[in-house]
Scaffold this active site. Structure first.
Site, PDB file in Angstrom:
ATOM      1  N   HIS A 307       0.855  -1.195   0.000  1.00 36.66           N
ATOM      2  CA  HIS A 307       0.000   0.000   0.000  1.00 36.66           C
ATOM      3  C   HIS A 307       0.886   1.238   0.000  1.00 36.66           C
ATOM      4  O   HIS A 307       1.964   1.239   0.598  1.00 36.66           O
ATOM      5  CB  HIS A 307      -0.877   0.000   1.265  1.00 36.66           C
ATOM      6  CG  HIS A 307      -2.059   0.903   1.168  1.00 36.66           C
ATOM      7  ND1 HIS A 307      -1.960   2.258   1.420  1.00 36.66           N
ATOM      8  CD2 HIS A 307      -3.329   0.668   0.800  1.00 36.66           C
ATOM      9  CE1 HIS A 307      -3.152   2.802   1.239  1.00 36.66           C
ATOM     10  NE2 HIS A 307      -4.011   1.867   0.862  1.00 36.66           N
ATOM     11  N   ASP A 367      -8.005  -5.278   0.137  1.00 36.73           N
ATOM     12  CA  ASP A 367      -8.485  -6.159  -0.944  1.00 36.73           C
ATOM     13  C   ASP A 367      -8.118  -7.617  -0.736  1.00 36.73           C
ATOM     14  O   ASP A 367      -8.632  -8.486  -1.444  1.00 36.73           O
ATOM     15  CB  ASP A 367      -7.906  -5.663  -2.284  1.00 36.73           C
ATOM     16  CG  ASP A 367      -8.445  -4.291  -2.633  1.00 36.73           C
ATOM     17  OD1 ASP A 367      -7.641  -3.363  -2.793  1.00 36.73           O
ATOM     18  OD2 ASP A 367      -9.676  -4.152  -2.690  1.00 36.73           O
TER      19      ASP A 367
END
Ligand code: SDX
Length: 432
Positions: A307, A367
């Protein structure tokens, strides 16, 4: 505004300027770069906006190092535990938790907008059944941008509130209609006394039992809540930049949907399941794929990992992992989703112990587990990012409103480092 400042000295000319520092409530303070070009003749350069604050915002804050997330100052764990998607939508939009009357009025405004124009179904039916639902959703938003075009009045608070409620209520209904269409089911009608999550489940899966609908609606509600907002991510920044030209909010949201679709952003939830299915069907095993992900020469990446901001575990992933456990623990052992969850847990264990991932601070993100829960609920893989967009519409319209109400509101127009040809003159073709 404080009187803190940064002094910059130009090593060529020895000119020196002061740039004001703006204090944040949470996170790093920022250097106000707006006078840099005028006073020192330079632009700042930050491809990918790795260290650039694009706006002032009061909506959401992420502490990437700690792996923490707050909506309007409330920790995501507390909201997931105690709140629900509609109450959290009110919080994000109004910067306060609602009392009973406020929540009832807000929910009534949403359910009174459930009567989405049935012509949308004709738009959906133009597409082949195997078209990607994110493309269909973009077309639905474009239809709404045409339907409401004559009313555009960006500076009018009433217009913005009506558009906001329209979008928050229409996107879930259109999402369920797209699901009806690709599953060859009749278009279902929303019920006014149901929440967004309940309607989405009941419309998408009309044949489920009452208990199955309740369990799925509860899981979907938290999934929506967790995906509602996330600071200035790529799709939210798209909605801000698109909306900064004072275009239709429906068109700006369509732009956000297109950005979210990409596999390095919201499309990762679909890509994670593709990856887990590939691992499940191959004889290579988890370690092979971990090594693939580490190989610089190999384009394979561990989807659902890493991320831009989180250099720790994404707090949303932790909550969704728990939902996945609860959901799958209730399923029979021969359920096809269990092996995927087991593979995901193995991948996570491997990666969290492997120096390549540890040194780069690559952790599971939102996710990584969401696809497993959506699959267990029965949502087709191609719809996962539509579910993400459904939820993130709340964040997008919240940022859109905040941007327009900002005293510094103006069209966004980044600059560049030009390294193309120097100035030259046209040559007639006979001289080339
Ligand atoms: C979302 O921004 C948001 O807030 C987004 C989001 C939201 O709610 O809006 O949180 C939702 O988009 C979550 C992210 C979903 N995407 C994925 O899961 C796709 C896989 N992840 C990667 O593509 C990547 O981690 C990104 C895109 C998420 C972040 O990319 P960055 O910040 O540009 O990081 P990078 O590519 O510079 O990576 C740094 C290093 C590189 O190695 P080196 O060059 O240092 O040797 O880490 C490596 C990368 O190769 N790396 C990975 C990896 N992610 C980064 N290596 C293997 N597998 C991965 N997944």
């Amino acid at each position: 505004m404080t009187n803190k400042k940064i002094i910059i000295k130009d090593g060529q000319s020895n000119n020196e300027i002061e740039l004001p520092v703006l204090d944040s409530i949470l996170g790093p303070n920022v250097v106000d770069m707006r006078s840099l070009e005028k006073n020192l003749g330079y632009l700042s350069h930050d491809p990918g906006f790795m260290a650039t604050s694009s706006c002032e915002s009061k909506i959401t804050f992420i502490d990437g190092n700690e792996g923490k997330l707050w909506y309007r100052g409330y920790p995501i764990e507390e909201l997931a535990e105690n709140s629900n998607f509609q109450e959290t939508a009110y919080l994000l939009l109004n910067d306060k938790l609602p009392n009973n009357k406020e929540l009832e009025d807000f929910s009534n405004n949403i359910s009174n907008s459930y009567n989405v124009d049935p012509s949308i179904r004709k738009i959906i039916e133009v597409f082949n059944k195997d078209s990607h639902p994110m493309a269909i959703m973009t077309a639905c938003l474009s239809y709404l941008s045409a339907k409401y075009h004559a009313e555009i009045d960006i500076k009018d608070k009433e217009y913005r509130y009506k558009s906001t409620i329209n979008l928050i209520s229409a996107v879930p209904i259109m999402s369920a209609w797209i699901l009806n269409y690709i599953l060859n089911k009749d278009f279902q009608e929303p019920k006014k006394d149901k929440s967004i999550a309940e309607n989405f489940v009941n419309m998408s899966f009309p044949d489920l039992t009452k208990e199955q609908k309740e369990m799925s609606a509860k899981a979907m509600d938290i999934i929506f809540l967790l995906h509602a907002d996330h600071e200035q991510n790529a799709s939210t920044s798209t909605v801000r930049l698109s909306g900064s030209s004072e275009t239709s909010p429906y068109a700006a949201i369509a732009a956000g949907i297109s950005t979210l679709w990409g596999p390095t952003h919201g499309g990762a939830n679909e890509a994670v399941i593709n990856m887990l299915e590939e691992i499940k069907n191959s004889d290579k095993g988890v370690e092979y794929y971990i090594n693939q992900a580490k190989d610089k020469e190999n384009s394979f990446r561990l989807m659902g990992f890493g991320h831009r901001i989180y250099k720790n575990y994404d707090p949303r992933a932790k909550i969704i992992q728990k939902i996945a456990h609860e959901y799958l623990d209730g399923l029979s052992n021969d359920n096809p989703n269990k092996p995927l969850f087991d593979i995901a847990m193995k991948l996570e264990k491997y990666a969290l112990e492997d120096d390549y991932f540890v040194s780069r601070k690559l952790y599971p993100n939102v996710d990584f587990y969401s696809g497993i829960v959506l699959k267990a609920i029965g949502i087709p893989q191609s719809m996962y990012t539509v579910v993400f967009a459904l939820a993130r519409t709340v964040g997008w319209v919240t940022h859109w409103n905040e941007m327009i109400e900002d005293k510094n509101f103006r069209i966004g127009r980044p600059r560049q480092l030009y390294t193309g040809k120097n100035k030259t003159s046209y040559k007639d073709i006979k001289d080339r």
